[in-house]
Design an enzyme around this catalytic site. Structure first.
Site, PDB file in Angstrom:
ATOM      1  N   GLY A  11     -30.936 -67.290  56.084  1.00  0.00           N
ATOM      2  CA  GLY A  11     -30.563 -67.214  54.671  1.00  0.00           C
ATOM      3  C   GLY A  11     -29.072 -67.462  54.504  1.00  0.00           C
ATOM      4  NE  ARG A  72     -35.473 -67.329  55.798  1.00  0.00           N
ATOM      5  CZ  ARG A  72     -34.446 -66.481  55.751  1.00  0.00           C
ATOM      6  NH1 ARG A  72     -33.858 -66.108  56.862  1.00  0.00           N
ATOM      7  NH2 ARG A  72     -34.023 -66.012  54.602  1.00  0.00           N
ATOM      8  CG  ASP A 103     -31.500 -59.158  63.675  1.00  0.00           C
ATOM      9  OD1 ASP A 103     -30.767 -59.001  64.654  1.00  0.00           O
ATOM     10  OD2 ASP A 103     -32.656 -58.688  63.580  1.00  0.00           O
ATOM     11  CB  THR A 125     -26.957 -61.982  56.809  1.00  0.00           C
ATOM     12  OG1 THR A 125     -27.932 -61.335  55.967  1.00  0.00           O
ATOM     13  CG2 THR A 125     -26.442 -60.930  57.768  1.00  0.00           C
ATOM     14  CG  ASP A 127     -30.188 -59.148  54.303  1.00  0.00           C
ATOM     15  OD1 ASP A 127     -30.139 -59.270  53.072  1.00  0.00           O
ATOM     16  OD2 ASP A 127     -31.007 -59.763  55.031  1.00  0.00           O
ATOM     17  CG  ASP A 129     -29.726 -57.358  58.443  1.00  0.00           C
ATOM     18  OD1 ASP A 129     -28.787 -58.162  58.624  1.00  0.00           O
ATOM     19  OD2 ASP A 129     -30.916 -57.717  58.370  1.00  0.00           O
ATOM     20  CG  MET A 169     -32.692 -60.248  47.906  1.00  0.00           C
ATOM     21  SD  MET A 169     -32.085 -61.890  48.356  1.00  0.00           S
ATOM     22  CE  MET A 169     -33.429 -62.896  47.752  1.00  0.00           C
ATOM     23  NE  ARG A 171     -34.685 -60.797  56.489  1.00  0.00           N
ATOM     24  CZ  ARG A 171     -35.501 -61.825  56.234  1.00  0.00           C
ATOM     25  NH1 ARG A 171     -36.796 -61.675  56.366  1.00  0.00           N
ATOM     26  NH2 ARG A 171     -35.041 -62.982  55.870  1.00  0.00           N
TER      27      ARG A 171
HETATM   28  O1  F6P Z   1     -31.608 -62.336  54.749  1.00  0.00           O
HETATM   29  C1  F6P Z   1     -31.172 -62.678  53.483  1.00  0.00           C
HETATM   30  C2  F6P Z   1     -32.294 -62.572  52.493  1.00  0.00           C
HETATM   31  O2  F6P Z   1     -31.796 -62.959  51.231  1.00  0.00           O
HETATM   32  C3  F6P Z   1     -32.970 -61.196  52.406  1.00  0.00           C
HETATM   33  O3  F6P Z   1     -32.224 -60.273  51.667  1.00  0.00           O
HETATM   34  C4  F6P Z   1     -34.291 -61.561  51.786  1.00  0.00           C
HETATM   35  O4  F6P Z   1     -35.284 -60.614  52.140  1.00  0.00           O
HETATM   36  C5  F6P Z   1     -34.586 -62.903  52.410  1.00  0.00           C
HETATM   37  O5  F6P Z   1     -33.346 -63.444  52.848  1.00  0.00           O
HETATM   38  C6  F6P Z   1     -35.232 -63.907  51.482  1.00  0.00           C
HETATM   39  O6  F6P Z   1     -35.488 -65.047  52.209  1.00  0.00           O
HETATM   40  P1  F6P Z   1     -35.927 -66.440  51.568  1.00  0.00           P
HETATM   41  O7  F6P Z   1     -34.724 -67.039  50.915  1.00  0.00           O
HETATM   42  O8  F6P Z   1     -36.396 -67.225  52.735  1.00  0.00           O
HETATM   43  O9  F6P Z   1     -36.979 -66.128  50.563  1.00  0.00           O
END
Ligand code: F6P
Length: 319
Positions: A11, A72, A103, A125, A127, A129, A169, A171
């Site tokens: 992300g 990804r 991560d 990120t 997050d 995290d 958000m 995660r």
């Molecule tokens: O890791 C960043 C993030 O924005 C998280 O907070 C969220 O759960 C996820 O990515 C969303 O991913 P995508 O953009 O693939 O829907």
């Protein structure tokens, strides 16, 4: 070491461009050639790699997103995918790689080092995290975005005397909810790291209603579940009118804050220093305002935990 490459993965996060710029500029400062890999590990496998110049990264420090694009990549999770990636790196005569990501991207980077390829991770990120670092690039901007949105929501919540549930958000991590909730004076903050009791939230709402306060903000981290479910529970118990806002991907965009730009600049430059000093298997972290390198093994074996004293403080202040 003569030639290094940089990619962004997972992300996107505001500040990734500032980190790319720092890798490129400090790479050239130290006499290296720097290559950009497009679309993360997907582009690495496909050999989507181009030389970057000092000017390539001009006028990007303040831009959100990533000029290298991101992805990804499922194929990179396979041994065969990673072998293809290493072949591409060798074909382009690249001696070291900087991976800017979260991560999942670091798990991939670690596996690349297991194939003998020097790789340094830079935590990017929203997050926050990633264990072993106090902050990740993009987190501060995301928190500021959430705060700005909630300030606006609070205006209408006051006018209509409603309870608003805002889902953010993160995660599996509650950091965005926690920091934004504290900054915004939210009545309740629901994070995955601290199981919530709906009775306690309802009592808190009732107490403030008795004091004359007719509007409330409750922040729900996505790792806890849906904000809609929380709203339903509150309506069931109190019969109050609620509204739910899911902030979504707005949290990933926007111009990075000064904090994120400085963090990204320091971390990108540190990644290049680590490669030049012969490190092959590390991530960059910030701890107590020092930017340092930590072995991937040590960092990834730890479990991320938000600052729970902030959670306790938020409860005290929203009594
Ligand atoms: O890791 C960043 C993030 O924005 C998280 O907070 C969220 O759960 C996820 O990515 C969303 O991913 P995508 O953009 O693939 O829907």
């Amino acid at each position: 070491m003569k030639r290094i490459a940089v990619l962004t993965s997972g992300g996107d996060a505001p500040g990734m461009n500032a980190a790319i710029r720092a890798v490129v500029r400090s790479g050239y400062y130290h006499g290296l050639e720097v290559y950009g890999v497009y679309r993360g590990y997907t582009g690495l496998i496909q050999g989507d790699i181009e030389k970057m110049e000092l000017g390539t990264v001009g006028d990007i420090i303040h831009r959100g997103g990533t000029v290298l694009y991101s992805s990804r990549c499922e194929e990179f999770k396979t041994e065969a995918g990673r072998q293809k990636a290493v072949e591409q790196l060798k074909k382009h005569q690249i001696d070291g790689l900087v991976v800017i990501g979260g991560d999942g991207s670091f798990q991939g980077a670690k596996k690349l080092t297991a194939l003998g390829f020097p790789t340094i991770g830079v935590p990017g990120t929203i997050d926050n995290d990633i264990p072993a670092t106090d902050f990740t690039i993009g987190f501060d901007t995301a928190v500021n975005t959430v705060v700005e949105c909630i300030d606006k929501i609070r205006d209408t919540a006051t006018s209509h005397e409603r309870t608003y549930i805002v889902e953010v958000m993160g995660r599996d991590a509650g950091d965005i909810a926690l920091w934004a909730g504290l900054a915004d004076g939210a009545e309740s903050i629901l994070i995955p790291e601290a199981p919530y009791q709906i009775d306690e939230i309802v009592e808190r709402l009732q107490r403030s209603s008795e004091r004359g306060k007719k509007h409330s903000i409750i922040i729900v981290a996505e790792g806890v579940g849906s904000g809609l479910d929380v709203a339903d529970k509150i309506t069931d118990r109190l019969g109050w009118e609620t509204r739910v806002t899911v902030l979504g991907h707005v949290q990933r965009g926007g111009s990075p804050t000064a904090f994120d730009r400085v963090l990204a600049s320091r971390m990108g430059a540190k990644a290049v220093e680590l490669l030049l000093s012969g490190q092959r298997d590390m991530m960059v972290a910030i701890r107590n305002n020092d930017v340092i390198g930590i072995d991937f093994d040590e960092a990834l074996s730890q479990k991320h935990q938000p600052r729970m004293e902030l959670y306790d403080l938020a409860k005290i202040l929203s009594i």
